[in-house]
Design an enzyme around this catalytic site. Structure first.
Site, PDB file in Angstrom:
ATOM      1  N   ILE A  14      32.077 -18.011 -50.349  1.00 47.19           N
ATOM      2  CA  ILE A  14      32.792 -19.256 -50.041  1.00 47.19           C
ATOM      3  C   ILE A  14      33.525 -19.744 -51.277  1.00 47.19           C
ATOM      4  O   ILE A  14      34.674 -20.157 -51.225  1.00 47.19           O
ATOM      5  CB  ILE A  14      31.800 -20.342 -49.562  1.00 47.19           C
ATOM      6  CG1 ILE A  14      31.220 -19.945 -48.193  1.00 47.19           C
ATOM      7  CG2 ILE A  14      32.493 -21.692 -49.474  1.00 47.19           C
ATOM      8  CD1 ILE A  14      30.221 -20.945 -47.651  1.00 47.19           C
ATOM      9  N   GLY A  15      32.865 -19.678 -52.413  1.00 51.63           N
ATOM     10  CA  GLY A  15      33.531 -20.132 -53.632  1.00 51.63           C
ATOM     11  C   GLY A  15      32.590 -20.068 -54.810  1.00 51.63           C
ATOM     12  O   GLY A  15      31.425 -19.705 -54.664  1.00 51.63           O
ATOM     13  N   THR A  16      33.123 -20.418 -55.964  1.00 48.97           N
ATOM     14  CA  THR A  16      32.315 -20.383 -57.193  1.00 48.97           C
ATOM     15  C   THR A  16      32.299 -21.763 -57.816  1.00 48.97           C
ATOM     16  O   THR A  16      33.356 -22.369 -57.996  1.00 48.97           O
ATOM     17  CB  THR A  16      32.909 -19.356 -58.179  1.00 48.97           C
ATOM     18  OG1 THR A  16      32.963 -18.098 -57.502  1.00 48.97           O
ATOM     19  CG2 THR A  16      32.036 -19.227 -59.423  1.00 48.97           C
ATOM     20  N   GLY A  17      31.103 -22.256 -58.055  1.00 44.89           N
ATOM     21  CA  GLY A  17      30.982 -23.585 -58.660  1.00 44.89           C
ATOM     22  C   GLY A  17      30.652 -23.447 -60.125  1.00 44.89           C
ATOM     23  O   GLY A  17      30.664 -22.349 -60.667  1.00 44.89           O
ATOM     24  N   GLY A  20      27.583 -21.107 -60.437  1.00 43.23           N
ATOM     25  CA  GLY A  20      27.463 -19.761 -59.882  1.00 43.23           C
ATOM     26  C   GLY A  20      28.230 -19.642 -58.589  1.00 43.23           C
ATOM     27  O   GLY A  20      29.083 -20.485 -58.279  1.00 43.23           O
ATOM     28  N   CYS A  22      28.715 -19.264 -54.416  1.00 35.98           N
ATOM     29  CA  CYS A  22      28.157 -19.678 -53.129  1.00 35.98           C
ATOM     30  C   CYS A  22      28.614 -18.699 -52.058  1.00 35.98           C
ATOM     31  O   CYS A  22      29.815 -18.457 -51.911  1.00 35.98           O
ATOM     32  CB  CYS A  22      28.647 -21.090 -52.788  1.00 35.98           C
ATOM     33  SG  CYS A  22      28.099 -21.640 -51.173  1.00 35.98           S
ATOM     34  N   ASP A 140      26.436 -36.597 -59.683  1.00 36.51           N
ATOM     35  CA  ASP A 140      27.665 -35.798 -59.583  1.00 36.51           C
ATOM     36  C   ASP A 140      28.302 -35.987 -58.218  1.00 36.51           C
ATOM     37  O   ASP A 140      28.651 -35.024 -57.552  1.00 36.51           O
ATOM     38  CB  ASP A 140      27.336 -34.323 -59.827  1.00 36.51           C
ATOM     39  CG  ASP A 140      28.605 -33.547 -60.220  1.00 36.51           C
ATOM     40  OD1 ASP A 140      28.601 -32.320 -60.165  1.00 36.51           O
ATOM     41  OD2 ASP A 140      29.612 -34.219 -60.520  1.00 36.51           O
TER      42      ASP A 140
HETATM   43  C1  LIG Z   1      35.902 -26.889 -53.667  1.00 40.75           C
HETATM   44  N1  LIG Z   1      36.463 -26.192 -52.485  1.00 40.75           N
HETATM   45  C2  LIG Z   1      37.922 -26.500 -52.306  1.00 40.75           C
HETATM   46  C3  LIG Z   1      36.241 -24.761 -52.656  1.00 40.75           C
HETATM   47  C4  LIG Z   1      36.810 -23.968 -51.498  1.00 40.75           C
HETATM   48  C5  LIG Z   1      35.683 -23.516 -50.568  1.00 40.75           C
HETATM   49  N2  LIG Z   1      35.830 -24.202 -49.379  1.00 40.75           N
HETATM   50  S1  LIG Z   1      34.755 -25.309 -48.943  1.00 40.75           S
HETATM   51  O1  LIG Z   1      35.504 -26.420 -48.444  1.00 40.75           O
HETATM   52  O2  LIG Z   1      33.878 -25.555 -50.047  1.00 40.75           O
HETATM   53  C6  LIG Z   1      33.846 -24.695 -47.601  1.00 40.75           C
HETATM   54  C7  LIG Z   1      34.508 -24.051 -46.595  1.00 40.75           C
HETATM   55  C8  LIG Z   1      33.787 -23.611 -45.489  1.00 40.75           C
HETATM   56  C9  LIG Z   1      32.419 -23.824 -45.423  1.00 40.75           C
HETATM   57  C10 LIG Z   1      31.738 -24.454 -46.468  1.00 40.75           C
HETATM   58  N3  LIG Z   1      30.346 -24.652 -46.349  1.00 40.75           N
HETATM   59  C11 LIG Z   1      29.458 -24.877 -47.351  1.00 40.75           C
HETATM   60  N4  LIG Z   1      29.868 -24.804 -48.635  1.00 40.75           N
HETATM   61  C12 LIG Z   1      28.969 -25.042 -49.628  1.00 40.75           C
HETATM   62  O3  LIG Z   1      29.344 -24.976 -50.942  1.00 40.75           O
HETATM   63  C13 LIG Z   1      30.692 -24.593 -51.196  1.00 40.75           C
HETATM   64  C14 LIG Z   1      30.819 -24.250 -52.657  1.00 40.75           C
HETATM   65  C15 LIG Z   1      30.424 -25.433 -53.514  1.00 40.75           C
HETATM   66  C16 LIG Z   1      30.643 -25.132 -54.972  1.00 40.75           C
HETATM   67  C17 LIG Z   1      32.078 -24.719 -55.229  1.00 40.75           C
HETATM   68  C18 LIG Z   1      32.458 -23.527 -54.375  1.00 40.75           C
HETATM   69  C19 LIG Z   1      32.243 -23.814 -52.910  1.00 40.75           C
HETATM   70  C20 LIG Z   1      27.653 -25.350 -49.304  1.00 40.75           C
HETATM   71  N5  LIG Z   1      26.547 -25.651 -50.063  1.00 40.75           N
HETATM   72  C21 LIG Z   1      25.548 -25.868 -49.184  1.00 40.75           C
HETATM   73  N6  LIG Z   1      25.975 -25.717 -47.920  1.00 40.75           N
HETATM   74  C22 LIG Z   1      27.286 -25.398 -47.963  1.00 40.75           C
HETATM   75  N7  LIG Z   1      28.185 -25.161 -46.984  1.00 40.75           N
HETATM   76  C23 LIG Z   1      32.476 -24.896 -47.560  1.00 40.75           C
END
Ligand SMILES: CN(C)CCCNS(=O)(=O)c1cccc(Nc2nc(OCC3CCCCC3)c3[nH]cnc3n2)c1
Length: 278
Positions: A14-17, A20, A22, A140
């Protein structure tokens, strides 16, 4: 029977925070979709590892309809990676919703804004409820940490992990991004308190509606000056005076002037909106 990595299959990243990666995963035994957050702990000091353990243990305790549910953790000692398994939020995060509205020149509805206000406040109330005398202050609160489930209900995420990473030694200490939501007390190096989360909540709700933070600047020094002064434009006129006022009350420089969580929830307009939500 503790989970192992083989119990899951990775669907996608899904992405990188700051801490680390995700990933969206599926549990093989029942097909349930979840996420795991991979954190490398190899470069952590003993005290940071201890902090991580206690943060994860705090996460396990947080069970609330508007807080991302923690399910389990898997420790891979060979790779020095901990996998934190959590509830998947299908609606994504508020940061994505804000940037999409900004791009399209559209705004979230008044009712959506009230829904986020109410549910995020309820989530904060749970965090501030004293846990063995230790409040779990969010520290945060920002759009990228507020997720939505399939019914667009708020799921506050990424607890505690922020605290682990703001630990002086941790590699992720390099603060990424501008501290738009930094409260005046933090700007003045005073102590962080529950009303600091109220400030951040107000800034987040303001940005959700106005599609820009209340205070912006091209450098941190100017940003801190604006935060100390505490002046910012009214919400776009499509939003009611009541919504502008309650958000304005949260973003007050004087800590004691900011509403408590209970006074927000007791607000007559909030009560009316909450009834229409249920
Ligand atoms: C910051 N964003 C624009 C990054 C684009 C990525 N799209 S998004 O809008 O997060 C997105 C799109 C579809 C589903 C989900 N679902 C989801 N995401 C989590 O964490 C995302 C993560 C958090 C740290 C940074 C990287 C992304 C969850 N944590 C616990 N349950 C979670 N469910 C998220």
């Amino acid at each position: 029977m503790p989970s192992t990595l083989e119990d899951f299959e990775v669907i996608t990243t899904i992405g990188t925070g700051s801490y680390g990666t995700c990933k969206k995963i599926r549990r093989k035994k029942d097909g349930k979709v979840m996420v795991w957050k991979e954190m490398e702990y190899g470069s952590m000091t003993e005290s940071e590892k201890q902090m991580l353990v206690s943060e994860v243990n705090l996460l396990r305790e947080l069970r609330h309809q508007h807080i991302v549910r923690y399910y389990d953790r898997i420790i891979d000692r060979t790779q020095a990676i901990i996998y934190i398994i959590m509830e998947y939020c299908q609606g994504g995060d508020l940061a994505s919703i804000i940037s999409r509205n900004r791009k399209d020149g559209t705004h979230v509805s008044e009712d959506f804004a009230w829904k986020i206000l109410i549910q995020a406040t309820l989530a904060l109330k749970e965090c501030h409820r004293r846990k063995n005398g230790k409040a779990v202050l969010h520290r945060d609160l920002k759009p990228a940490n507020v997720f939505l489930d399939a019914d667009a209900n708020v799921k506050l995420g990424d607890f505690g992990l922020a605290r682990v990473l703001h630990h002086e030694h941790s590699l992720a200490q390099t603060y990424v991004g501008t501290p738009y939501y930094m409260s005046p007390e933090l700007v003045n190096n005073q102590s962080y308190n529950e009303k600091s989360d109220i400030w951040s909540l107000g800034c987040m709700l303001y940005e959700l509606c106005a599609l820009a933070p209340p205070f912006t600047a091209t450098n941190e020094g100017d940003l801190k000056k604006k935060i100390r002064i505490g002046q910012f434009p009214r919400l776009p006129t499509q939003y009611s005076l009541e919504l502008d006022m309650i958000i304005r009350r949260m973003i007050q420089v004087e800590v004691s002037m900011r509403p408590s969580i209970d006074s927000i929830l007791a607000d007559s307009v909030v009560q009316r909106k909450q009834n229409s939500l249920n």
